[in-house]
Design an enzyme around this catalytic site. Structure first.
Site, short mmCIF file in Angstrom:
data_model
loop_
_atom_site.label_atom_id
_atom_site.label_comp_id
_atom_site.label_asym_id
_atom_site.label_seq_id
_atom_site.Cartn_x
_atom_site.Cartn_y
_atom_site.Cartn_z
N LEU A 42 45.77 52.39 11.26
CA LEU A 42 46.75 52.64 10.22
C LEU A 42 48.21 53.66 11.25
O LEU A 42 47.88 53.78 11.73
CB LEU A 42 45.46 54.25 10.24
CG LEU A 42 44.28 53.92 9.84
CD1 LEU A 42 43.39 54.89 9.77
CD2 LEU A 42 44.59 53.73 7.77
N ASP A 43 48.97 53.55 10.01
CA ASP A 43 49.62 53.90 9.98
C ASP A 43 49.95 55.76 10.62
O ASP A 43 48.78 56.28 9.84
CB ASP A 43 50.83 54.79 8.60
CG ASP A 43 50.93 53.01 8.05
OD1 ASP A 43 51.50 52.36 9.34
OD2 ASP A 43 51.78 53.05 7.72
N PRO A 44 51.11 56.67 11.03
CA PRO A 44 50.31 57.69 11.62
C PRO A 44 51.02 58.82 10.65
O PRO A 44 49.43 59.59 10.59
CB PRO A 44 51.40 57.68 12.33
CG PRO A 44 52.47 56.45 12.89
CD PRO A 44 52.31 55.84 11.56
N ARG A 178 51.92 50.74 1.79
CA ARG A 178 52.94 51.16 0.85
C ARG A 178 53.68 50.68 0.62
O ARG A 178 54.90 51.14 -0.22
CB ARG A 178 53.74 52.18 2.18
CG ARG A 178 53.36 50.68 3.57
CD ARG A 178 53.97 52.42 4.51
NE ARG A 178 53.99 51.43 5.73
CZ ARG A 178 54.52 50.70 6.66
NH1 ARG A 178 56.16 50.76 6.29
NH2 ARG A 178 54.44 50.48 6.94
#
Length: 305
Positions: A42-44, A178
């Site tokens: 998971l992205d930050p 995204r």
């Protein structure tokens, strides 16, 4: 519970600002064990379900990473960034206005099998180098497309005045949400960035079952960490269950084919994956294969003992 006996799956609600690696590092410190891995980055900026595998359960991490995920994403129309989300530098602006009707109509047709170009700010490797390392040096390289599937896409909200909205998406392994937002903006004839992301489901694990790092820390201090550790077979509950006889268990332990009379509940379907139990509990994932002399047998696909 002794530290060395920790074994199972922790469902963590990843906090914003943490990388998946940060979560694993924090849990190594809390649980005092090095045998930990996660099942899907998971992205930050993202929050939500991050399955974390402890002890012998780490052998199942790749299976979690390959399962479908569900997300709720927030998007803003009218500009683009170098990261495709709101944390990046603005690269382009658009004065093009989109109506709610147009957003809903386009989103509805954004499902199915498709090609996706991973973003430069990602951990994908090209010639041994991570794309985000190249991106930070100001370099952009050609990226091969990857096959993804957007199983479901549903508009949850859209504010025409703010040009902001949210959608729910169910996607296959390796999908960048995204990038979906970026591509969706282009499809609308404008630009778009993702401003929020929550993973609401990973495989069969919903966010309602996830716990915080603080809860894990408290459970460890209280000696109740076993209450939070899910068994490995909970990852495979959609697969049929097969019970081995003692003879079947002995054959499986040797890596030999197990015959139907030794495997109660075995489906006779070529390639079927099943979760396999013996008298000691969950043993392995098995695969049903046709035998040269006719009929079917059960073979070891992944051993968890």
């Amino acid at each position: 519970m002794e530290q060395q006996s920790l074994h199972g799956i922790l469902l963590i609600d990843k906090p914003q600002g943490f990388t998946s690696h940060d979560v694993v590092a924090k849990l190594r410190s809390i649980l005092k064990t090095r045998r930990i891995g996660h099942g899907g980055t998971l992205d930050p900026m993202a929050t939500g379900v991050l399955p974390v595998f402890v002890g012998g359960a780490t052998r199942a991490a790749d299976f979690a990473a390959s399962q479908d995920k569900e997300y709720i994403a927030g998007f803003t129309l009218g500009y683009a960034t170098d990261t495709q989300d709101s944390t990046g530098e603005i690269t382009q602006m658009s004065g093009r206005y989109a109506s709610q009707a147009a957003v809903a109509a386009k989103l509805k047709h954004f499902t199915g099998a498709q090609k996706q170009i991973p973003p430069m700010y990602s951990a994908v490797k090209i010639n041994g180098q991570k794309l985000y390392d190249l991106a930070r040096k100001g370099k952009e390289v050609e990226r091969p497309t990857r096959d993804i599937i957007i199983h479901e896409m549903e508009l949850l909200s859209f504010d025409e005045n703010a040009q902001k909205g949210t959608f729910r998406a169910v996607v296959s392994k390796g999908t960048y949400v995204r990038t979906i937002v970026h591509d969706f903006g282009q499809m609308l004839g404008t630009l778009a960035v993702m401003h929020s992301l929550v993973r609401t489901r990973a495989g069969e694990y919903p966010i309602a079952q996830a716990v915080s790092l603080q809860q894990v820390e408290q459970a460890m201090a209280d000696g109740h960490i076993s209450h939070l550790l899910r068994p490995v077979d909970s990852l495979f509950l959609t697969y049929p269950a097969v019970s081995l006889t003692e003879e079947g268990a002995q054959r499986a332990a040797r890596g030999a084919v197990v015959f139907p009379r030794q495997a109660a509940g075995m489906p006779e379907q070529q390639g079927a994956l099943v979760r396999v139990y013996d008298s000691k509990g969950f043993r392995m994932l098995g695969q049903v294969r046709a035998l040269d002399k006719g009929g079917f047998g059960l073979f070891v696909f992944k051993n968890f003992r």
